[in-house]
Scaffold this motif. Sequence first.
Motif, mmCIF file in Angstrom:
data_model
loop_
_atom_site.group_PDB
_atom_site.id
_atom_site.type_symbol
_atom_site.label_atom_id
_atom_site.label_comp_id
_atom_site.label_asym_id
_atom_site.label_seq_id
_atom_site.Cartn_x
_atom_site.Cartn_y
_atom_site.Cartn_z
ATOM 1 N N GLY A 11 116.597 -20.387 152.682
ATOM 2 C CA GLY A 11 115.890 -21.628 152.966
ATOM 3 C C GLY A 11 114.455 -21.583 152.486
ATOM 4 O O GLY A 11 113.919 -22.580 152.020
ATOM 5 N N GLU A 12 113.834 -20.427 152.587
ATOM 6 C CA GLU A 12 112.442 -20.291 152.142
ATOM 7 C C GLU A 12 112.332 -20.562 150.642
ATOM 8 O O GLU A 12 111.446 -21.293 150.209
ATOM 9 N N ILE A 13 113.189 -19.983 149.858
ATOM 10 C CA ILE A 13 113.151 -20.199 148.406
ATOM 11 C C ILE A 13 113.402 -21.664 148.097
ATOM 12 O O ILE A 13 112.691 -22.262 147.291
ATOM 13 N N ALA A 14 114.376 -22.258 148.740
ATOM 14 C CA ALA A 14 114.703 -23.664 148.491
ATOM 15 C C ALA A 14 113.513 -24.569 148.796
ATOM 16 O O ALA A 14 113.255 -25.526 148.061
ATOM 17 N N ARG A 15 112.782 -24.273 149.843
ATOM 18 C CA ARG A 15 111.611 -25.094 150.204
ATOM 19 C C ARG A 15 110.460 -24.915 149.232
ATOM 20 O O ARG A 15 109.647 -25.805 149.071
ATOM 21 N N VAL A 61 103.537 -17.259 140.060
ATOM 22 C CA VAL A 61 103.675 -18.572 140.689
ATOM 23 C C VAL A 61 105.080 -18.751 141.267
ATOM 24 O O VAL A 61 105.239 -19.267 142.371
ATOM 25 N N LEU A 62 106.098 -18.315 140.550
ATOM 26 C CA LEU A 62 107.460 -18.447 141.070
ATOM 27 C C LEU A 62 107.684 -17.605 142.317
ATOM 28 O O LEU A 62 108.367 -18.033 143.245
ATOM 29 N N THR A 63 107.123 -16.413 142.348
ATOM 30 C CA THR A 63 107.371 -15.539 143.495
ATOM 31 C C THR A 63 106.452 -15.819 144.680
ATOM 32 O O THR A 63 106.861 -15.635 145.828
ATOM 33 N N GLN A 64 105.217 -16.268 144.425
ATOM 34 C CA GLN A 64 104.241 -16.428 145.499
ATOM 35 C C GLN A 64 103.872 -17.878 145.798
ATOM 36 O O GLN A 64 103.303 -18.154 146.843
ATOM 37 N N GLY A 65 104.160 -18.767 144.864
ATOM 38 C CA GLY A 65 103.672 -20.137 144.979
ATOM 39 C C GLY A 65 104.421 -21.008 145.952
ATOM 40 O O GLY A 65 105.565 -20.750 146.318
ATOM 41 N N ARG A 66 103.744 -22.056 146.357
ATOM 42 C CA ARG A 66 104.335 -23.117 147.167
ATOM 43 C C ARG A 66 104.897 -24.160 146.210
ATOM 44 O O ARG A 66 104.642 -24.118 145.009
ATOM 45 N N ARG A 67 105.618 -25.099 146.754
ATOM 46 C CA ARG A 67 106.245 -26.134 145.923
ATOM 47 C C ARG A 67 105.228 -26.826 145.017
ATOM 48 O O ARG A 67 105.453 -27.006 143.828
ATOM 49 N N PRO A 92 116.620 -11.075 142.327
ATOM 50 C CA PRO A 92 117.880 -11.752 141.982
ATOM 51 C C PRO A 92 118.112 -13.074 142.732
ATOM 52 O O PRO A 92 118.624 -14.027 142.144
ATOM 53 N N LYS A 93 117.716 -13.143 144.004
ATOM 54 C CA LYS A 93 117.902 -14.396 144.750
ATOM 55 C C LYS A 93 117.056 -15.513 144.160
ATOM 56 O O LYS A 93 117.523 -16.634 143.966
ATOM 57 N N LEU A 94 115.804 -15.201 143.880
ATOM 58 C CA LEU A 94 114.914 -16.202 143.293
ATOM 59 C C LEU A 94 115.410 -16.603 141.907
ATOM 60 O O LEU A 94 115.411 -17.786 141.555
ATOM 61 N N ARG A 95 115.843 -15.640 141.116
ATOM 62 C CA ARG A 95 116.370 -15.928 139.778
ATOM 63 C C ARG A 95 117.550 -16.895 139.852
ATOM 64 O O ARG A 95 117.604 -17.893 139.130
ATOM 65 N N ARG A 96 118.481 -16.632 140.762
ATOM 66 C CA ARG A 96 119.653 -17.529 140.893
ATOM 67 C C ARG A 96 119.235 -18.921 141.340
ATOM 68 O O ARG A 96 119.751 -19.918 140.832
ATOM 69 N N TRP A 97 118.304 -19.005 142.289
ATOM 70 C CA TRP A 97 117.838 -20.322 142.747
ATOM 71 C C TRP A 97 117.193 -21.091 141.606
ATOM 72 O O TRP A 97 117.448 -22.280 141.429
#
Length: 115
Positions: A11-15, A61-67, A92-97
């Motif tokens: 959920g965190e990555i999706a947000r 930015v992808l790993t630490q940034g907000r939307r 890997p989770k962030l990459r897939r998202w």
Amino acid sequence: MTLGDLLTGRGEIARRLPHKLEELHGPVQGVIVLPRHLSWPGMREFDLSDDRVRRSMYGVVLTQGRRNDVARFLNARLLIEDWPVIRASLDPKLRRWCERRFALRDAAEARKARG
């Protein structure tokens, strides 16, 4: 979002990611100065003309940034171009998202087919 998404951290990555690739309106040239919550002192300026520096900034930015950080600092076209290199350095989770949300794998393959 399901309870399973919340419990596994998905959920965190999706947000944190914008809903569509078209929402990424970052610049394509110049120097970007990231806000303090994204980078360490002395490592805030990134020259977009340097491919390695730009890819490093995109990873931060992808790993630490907000939307809003992702939408503000990343450019859709540059992300597609750099994705084959950037993806290897991401969790890997962030990459897939990212690949699902922004259809990056499909966009990179279409770009490769065109030229």
